[in-house]
Design an enzyme around this catalytic site. Structure first.
Site, PDB file in Angstrom:
ATOM      1  N   HIS A 171       0.872  -1.183   0.000  1.00 44.23           N
ATOM      2  CA  HIS A 171       0.000   0.000   0.000  1.00 44.23           C
ATOM      3  C   HIS A 171       0.907   1.230   0.000  1.00 44.23           C
ATOM      4  O   HIS A 171       1.968   1.212   0.641  1.00 44.23           O
ATOM      5  CB  HIS A 171      -0.832   0.086   1.286  1.00 44.23           C
ATOM      6  CG  HIS A 171      -2.126  -0.677   1.279  1.00 44.23           C
ATOM      7  ND1 HIS A 171      -2.611  -1.300   2.399  1.00 44.23           N
ATOM      8  CD2 HIS A 171      -3.053  -0.878   0.298  1.00 44.23           C
ATOM      9  CE1 HIS A 171      -3.781  -1.864   2.111  1.00 44.23           C
ATOM     10  NE2 HIS A 171      -4.064  -1.629   0.849  1.00 44.23           N
ATOM     11  N   CYS A 267      -2.302   2.760   9.136  1.00 46.34           N
ATOM     12  CA  CYS A 267      -3.318   1.794   8.700  1.00 46.34           C
ATOM     13  C   CYS A 267      -4.522   1.792   9.634  1.00 46.34           C
ATOM     14  O   CYS A 267      -5.635   1.494   9.225  1.00 46.34           O
ATOM     15  CB  CYS A 267      -2.742   0.391   8.655  1.00 46.34           C
ATOM     16  SG  CYS A 267      -1.397   0.197   7.502  1.00 46.34           S
TER      17      CYS A 267
END
Ligand code: ARG
Length: 274
Positions: A171, A267
């Site tokens: 990511h 996150c």
């Protein structure tokens, strides 16, 4: 050494407690289902992060955890909010599919009039990072390049696509962090990106703080900044001095249990930008 002090601005974050966190499948190289997770420790570490945000004057909104969705603690992935407008997520793996609707429902129930159901795969703020001038957008492992176009049309902001090439940094928010969203300041790990994307980053952010391999591998770039305080994994020791030199106040957090799911500070944190 920067002389003018950095100023924090109050933020609103959406988080989801790791009540049902576990590692039973593997969709990134950090996840090893044979390694046990200490759930009480995961909860305590997450509560520390939440409490830290509150003590810094930020607001934390909570999403109800769903026992069927063990990765739901990684709330950054569920949507992207810019100017109070919500671009919903569409997950790449079936294990996380249902998180998208849980996020959309939360926004609808909490007075967000515009919640877009996306056509293309995007994992929210996992792959979208918002600076003053651009939305930086990761691709290569999760979000589709078509989602970059979709985000640009929806938000009406220029979206810069960046190619991720190392599966550990699957990511964008594992490889790059926005330090000052008013001044286009970022830190990143160059080797996580393709040569072309490295050149784009060098052009847009010539003064960026570049992370070493060791700090990137401690997930040190999975950080959250309020313009002054930078909350980051405490093991990323090499980032503390360069952050201080730039006038930031680094705050080390221990999220070792959530690291077993492949995530850390950022996150767990979705920013609700009004
Ligand atoms: N286990 C999760 C996944 O692989 C971790 C997500 C981490 N979130 C993030 N914003 N990078 O999807």
């Amino acid at each position: 050494m920067r002389l003018t002090p950095r100023e924090a601005s109050p933020r609103r974050y959406l988080m989801c407690p790791p009540t049902h966190f576990k590692v039973t499948y593997s969709i990134n190289p950090w996840m090893d289902p044979t390694k046990p997770v200490d759930l009480p420790l995961a909860l305590a570490q997450w509560e520390d992060l939440q409490a830290r945000y509150v003590s810094l004057g930020h607001t934390v909104e909570l999403l109800d955890p769903d026992p069927a969705l063990p990765d739901m603690v990684f709330a950054a992935n569920g949507a992207t909010v810019v100017d109070g407008r919500v671009l919903g997520a569409k997950f790449a793996y079936p294990e996380r599919t249902d998180e998208a609707a849980a996020h959309r429902d939360w926004f609808s129930r909490n007075g967000y009039p515009e919640v877009w159901v996306p056509e293309h795969v995007n994992e929210g703020e996992g792959d979208f990072a918002v600076t003053a001038s651009w939305i930086l957008a990761g691709r290569g492992f999760r979000s589709s390049p078509l989602a970059h176009h979709e985000a640009q049309e929806f938000f009406g902001r220029p979206v810069i696509g960046l190619e991720l090439v190392d599966p550990r940094y699957y990511h964008l928010d594992t490889a790059l962090s926005v330090l000052d969203a008013e001044g286009d300041e970022v830190m990143y790990y160059p080797d996580a990106f393709s040569a072309g994307s490295r050149a784009v980053l060098a052009r847009l952010f010539p003064d960026a703080l570049l992370a070493t391999e060791g700090d990137a591998a401690a997930l040190g770039l999975n950080a959250v900044s309020d313009g002054r305080h930078v909350l980051l994994p405490q093991a990323a020791v090499g980032l503390f001095a360069p952050l201080r030199e730039r006038g930031f106040e680094p705050l080390g957090m221990d999220l070792s249990e959530l690291l077993k799911g492949g995530g850390s500070v950022k996150c767990c944190t979705q920013e609700l930008r009004s």
